[in-house]
Design an enzyme around this catalytic site. Structure first.
Site, short mmCIF file in Angstrom:
data_model
loop_
_atom_site.label_atom_id
_atom_site.label_comp_id
_atom_site.label_asym_id
_atom_site.label_seq_id
_atom_site.Cartn_x
_atom_site.Cartn_y
_atom_site.Cartn_z
N HIS A 160 -42.71 -0.15 26.57
CA HIS A 160 -41.28 -0.06 26.87
C HIS A 160 -40.51 -0.33 25.58
O HIS A 160 -40.48 -1.46 25.10
CB HIS A 160 -40.97 -1.12 27.95
CG HIS A 160 -39.55 -1.23 28.35
ND1 HIS A 160 -39.09 -2.26 29.15
CD2 HIS A 160 -38.46 -0.45 28.08
CE1 HIS A 160 -37.79 -2.12 29.35
NE2 HIS A 160 -37.38 -1.03 28.71
N ASP B 185 -38.23 -3.27 36.58
CA ASP B 185 -38.58 -4.22 35.52
C ASP B 185 -37.50 -5.28 35.42
O ASP B 185 -36.36 -4.97 35.09
CB ASP B 185 -38.71 -3.43 34.20
CG ASP B 185 -39.19 -4.28 33.04
OD1 ASP B 185 -39.54 -5.46 33.26
OD2 ASP B 185 -39.21 -3.75 31.92
C1 DX5 Z 1 -37.08 -7.48 29.85
C2 DX5 Z 1 -38.42 -6.77 29.79
C3 DX5 Z 1 -39.34 -7.11 30.89
C4 DX5 Z 1 -39.72 -8.56 31.01
C5 DX5 Z 1 -39.61 -8.90 32.44
O1 DX5 Z 1 -36.18 -6.91 28.99
O2 DX5 Z 1 -38.24 -5.36 29.80
O3 DX5 Z 1 -40.50 -6.28 30.91
O4 DX5 Z 1 -41.01 -8.87 30.57
O5 DX5 Z 1 -39.78 -10.26 32.60
P1 DX5 Z 1 -39.69 -10.99 33.99
O6 DX5 Z 1 -40.71 -10.36 34.89
O7 DX5 Z 1 -39.97 -12.41 33.64
O8 DX5 Z 1 -38.27 -10.77 34.50
ZN ZN Z 2 -40.10 -4.10 30.06
#
Ligand code: DX5
Ligand code: ZN
Length: 221
Positions: free
Chosen positions: A65, A175
């Site tokens: 990503h 996400d």
């Molecule tokens: C945030 C990222 C996510 C992050 C999500 O900008 O794109 O992939 O790791 O983290 P959690 O699951 O802790 O919200």
């Molecule tokens: Zn992400």
């Protein structure tokens, strides 16, 4: 059944291979790598070197990503490092069609991501060219933030549009803030891939955390 992508943003990088293996043991389907440049988002994380390290640690698909400006400058480095899926942000790509084509030509599966404030309707003309749409359910930049419930109406609108347009093979990934409480509603709205970082890596047993997420999906919403 929706797939689970374990986001290593919340992993202990001094034990990365071990923690990736633990998420795999719990049944994670993909490994999600968050690349941030301190410009597109207010945080800096990792680059192709860490994607290559993750590649050596697992055979699971690597879902990369890119939260970076001008991602087209780095696509080939990430594919060479081992990215199977490469997702760019709609907001970072004035020439999104070209960028998506470049990802495919490099041999990876292209995805496009949307920040919470970006309408899903902005993607209508690019949908036939992508394999995945990532709907951010927090503002990108950090792990451990609270899920934005309204973002599920976007997931729902997108899922309906994909079904109408015979584009049913496109993955809908969510996400941010995904845990056993929020995951069932995301899947009910149409998500097919759930990214989870802190819910997998930040406490307790990593395999048990993945299993708890999977179990939550069996619950009716
Ligand atoms: C945030 C990222 C996510 C992050 C999500 O900008 O794109 O992939 O790791 O983290 P959690 O699951 O802790 O919200
Ligand atoms: Zn992400």
């Amino acid at each position: 059944m929706a797939r689970i992508a374990a986001s290593i943003l919340s992993a202990d990088f001094s034990r990365l291979a071990e923690q990736i293996a633990a998420s795999e043991a719990g049944g994670a389907d993909w490994i999600h790598v968050d690349v941030m440049d301190g410009h597109f988002v207010p945080n800096i994380t990792v680059g192709p070197l860490v994607v290559a390290a993750a590649r050596r640690a697992t055979k699971l698909p690597l879902d990369v990503h890119l939260m970076i400006e001008k991602p087209e400058r780095y696509l080939s480095q990430f594919v060479t490092a081992g990215a199977d899926w490469l997702t760019v942000h709609q907001e970072a790509c004035p020439h999104l069609h070209r960028t998506v084509q470049q990802i495919r030509e490099l041999g990876a599966r292209p995805g496009v991501a949307l920040n919470p404030a970006t309408p899903v309707e902005t993607l209508m003309d690019i949908l036939p060219f992508v394999d995945l749409v990532l709907v951010m359910t927090v503002n990108p930049g950090f792990g451990g933030q609270s899920f934005i419930p309204d973002s599920l109406s976007k997931v729902n609108r997108l899922a309906r549009r994909l079904a109408e347009g015979r584009l049913a093979g496109i993955e809908i990934e969510v996400d941010g803030g995904i845990d056993p409480d929020t995951a069932p509603a995301a899947v009910a709205a149409g998500a097919t891939v759930l990214v989870a970082g802190s819910a997998v890596f930040s406490h307790g047993s990593i395999p048990d955390n993945v299993r708890a997420l999977r179990r939550s999906l069996a619950v009716e919403v």
